[in-house]
Design an enzyme around this catalytic site. Structure first.
Site, PDB file in Angstrom:
ATOM      1  CG  HIS A   1      -2.318   0.452   0.830  1.00  0.00           C
ATOM      2  ND1 HIS A   1      -2.743   1.795   1.666  1.00  0.00           N
ATOM      3  CD2 HIS A   1      -3.268   0.249  -0.101  1.00  0.00           C
ATOM      4  CE1 HIS A   1      -4.040   2.048   1.319  1.00  0.00           C
ATOM      5  NE2 HIS A   1      -4.111   1.312   0.241  1.00  0.00           N
TER       6      HIS A   1
ATOM      7  CG  ASP B   1      -6.540   9.672  -3.180  1.00  0.00           C
ATOM      8  OD1 ASP B   1      -5.726  10.275  -2.244  1.00  0.00           O
ATOM      9  OD2 ASP B   1      -6.607   8.417  -3.278  1.00  0.00           O
TER      10      ASP B   1
ATOM     11  CG  LEU C   1     -19.877  -4.013   8.474  1.00  0.00           C
ATOM     12  CD1 LEU C   1     -18.816  -5.175   7.817  1.00  0.00           C
ATOM     13  CD2 LEU C   1     -19.966  -4.518   9.870  1.00  0.00           C
TER      14      LEU C   1
ATOM     15  CG  HIS D   1      -9.122   6.076  -2.235  1.00  0.00           C
ATOM     16  ND1 HIS D   1      -7.857   6.201  -2.642  1.00  0.00           N
ATOM     17  CD2 HIS D   1      -9.358   4.810  -1.734  1.00  0.00           C
ATOM     18  CE1 HIS D   1      -7.415   4.978  -2.090  1.00  0.00           C
ATOM     19  NE2 HIS D   1      -8.305   4.066  -1.769  1.00  0.00           N
TER      20      HIS D   1
ATOM     21  CD  GLU E   1      -1.287   1.395   4.647  1.00  0.00           C
ATOM     22  OE1 GLU E   1      -0.916   2.377   3.892  1.00  0.00           O
ATOM     23  OE2 GLU E   1      -2.147   0.689   4.639  1.00  0.00           O
TER      24      GLU E   1
END
Length: 447
Positions: free
Chosen positions: A133, A164, A319, A353, A381
């Site tokens: 990522h 983004d 969720l 995003h 990350e």
């Protein structure tokens, strides 16, 4: 600024000095695509593209064609593409059995005289438990940093876009550091193989090499020996992290703990790790004004309209909304006072995003980290922390935030968010089932 942590990383971070005119904010996905293509076409020394995936569609083809054209025009160019190993070898979720992007990479290499190697990095043996990522493209001495991957919607090739953040940082030391990590920390690993060549090894055969790579990555850092610990001027610090309690996670928590007046957080998937929740609660307790911007569930990239057949993946946006509603309910008093502001982003049928943080008038964190348990434990990350003690970037900072807030609405009451009875039948039935068998907590940890 004093830290509340006993072993604080923030004051010790080495950083690369910046000038204000070396930082450029791009206003949208279409501009990002144009800029990326222009930079690729004008590159003279190196092009390092690192993304979760480079998709076989019109925008992806445009990027890969541009890379081949640049290499053919200047054979001395160092061109490298790095994507996630597992993601590249499967099709789109819900699209049935597909060969994946690796077949396309191989066809492009076979049919072009120029060579653009595409490397696959396996962060784990299963995609569910960790992916590459990392963000950031290095083109000559420019770092183009965005959370976006490379396909039609991320690059706004047609009508729809996925929103983004997009930044250009002109800094040779930063570019060298990010290239060095890719070249020596990833591509040189025995676990990493070219996806654009035939006869790929199986993931199973790479299990030991993948384990070794992940172990090494847990201790890897960006090379900042050319940087400084001087905090008096504008600077940028590259951060890397994989696994529990990594440096990037620690800095994220320290940044929240350092906030005195104002904190803004963006995340597409509202599922904050416990460590982040704790620091947010402490910040509220000491009077910090907090804005959190998340996507409306219909702006989530996993959202599937109720008119289409139910898929398990389509339950994810719901969720996240449940998680946001619980958080809002616990903090309704802070919402009523205006200290806590929860904003839902929605712009037609486009998707959201964004990730990152803005702390007081000093720090800005650029990152692909979703600020969720998966990002804090499983995925590889990175992030760029911009330290601006003199306020040299306040104008572009305000511009970026104003653009983000342009398509948001504030949640006034937790009841503004829907609950299970409001959800489509398939979604409600699935969520009831996972709640009964108590795997909801597990889902929050890995998705």
């Amino acid at each position: 600024m004093p830290s509340l942590f006993k072993r604080s990383l923030l004051p010790k971070l080495r950083s690369f000095p910046l000038t204000a005119d070396a930082v450029t904010f791009l206003s949208g996905a279409a501009e990002f695509r144009r800029c990326l293509l222009e930079k690729i076409a004008s590159a003279t020394r190196r092009i390092y593209i690192v993304a979760l995936y480079l998709q076989q569609d019109e925008a992806g083809q445009e990027i890969l064609d541009a890379l081949h054209a640049a290499k053919q025009a200047r054979p001395e160019l160092d061109v490298v593409v790095v994507v996630d190993w597992l993601r590249a070898q499967r099709g789109l979720i819900g699209a049935g059995k597909q060969p994946g992007n690796s077949a396309w990479y191989q066809e492009m290499t076979r049919t072009h005289a120029s060579e653009v190697p595409v490397y696959g990095v396996p962060v784990q043996t299963r995609e569910l438990f960790g992916v590459l990522h990392l963000k950031g493209f290095v083109i000559d001495d420019c770092v183009i940093y965005s959370g976006a991957s490379l396909n039609n919607v991320y690059l706004h090739k047609f009508d729809k876009y996925r929103y983004d953040r997009y930044h250009l940082l002109q800094n040779r030391d930063l570019a060298d550091s990010m290239q060095h990590l890719v070249q020596h920390g990833l591509v040189a690993s025995k676990a990493v193989h070219r996806l654009d060549l035939p006869n790929l090894p199986t993931t199973r055969s790479l299990r030991n090499d993948i384990g070794d790579l992940r172990s090494r990555l847990k201790h890897a850092v960006y090379d900042t020996t050319q940087g400084t610990t001087d905090k008096s001027g504008l600077s940028v610090s590259p951060l890397l992290g994989v696994g529990k309690n990594n440096p990037l996670n620690r800095v994220i928590c320290e940044l929240i703990a350092s906030a005195q007046q104002q904190l803004t957080i963006c995340t597409p998937y509202f599922n904050l790790p416990l460590a982040v929740i704790r620091e947010v609660n402490r910040a509220l307790a000491r009077g910090v004004k907090i804005d959190i911007v998340v996507g409306d569930k219909t702006a989530n990239d996993f959202y599937i309209p109720p008119s289409e057949p139910f898929k398990v993946i389509s339950a994810l946006p719901y969720l996240y909304e449940i998680s946001l509603r619980r958080f809002a309910k616990r903090h309704q008093r802070n919402i009523d006072s205006g200290q806590l502001n929860l904003h839902l982003w929605l712009d037609g049928d486009n998707t959201y995003h964004l990730k990152g943080m803005w702390i007081d008038q000093r720090y800005t964190l650029l990152t692909g980290n979703n600020l969720n348990p998966r990002a804090f434990r499983l995925d590889l990350e990175n992030g760029l922390l911009i330290d601006d003690p003199k306020g040299e970037l306040q104008a572009p900072r305000r511009t970026e935030l104003a653009q983000i807030f342009q398509h948001t609405r504030r949640i006034e009451r937790f009841q503004d968010l829907q609950t299970l009875p409001d959800y489509p039948t398939g979604v409600a039935k699935f969520l009831k089932r996972v709640s009964r068998v108590r795997i909801e907590r597990l889902l929050y940890r890995i998705l």
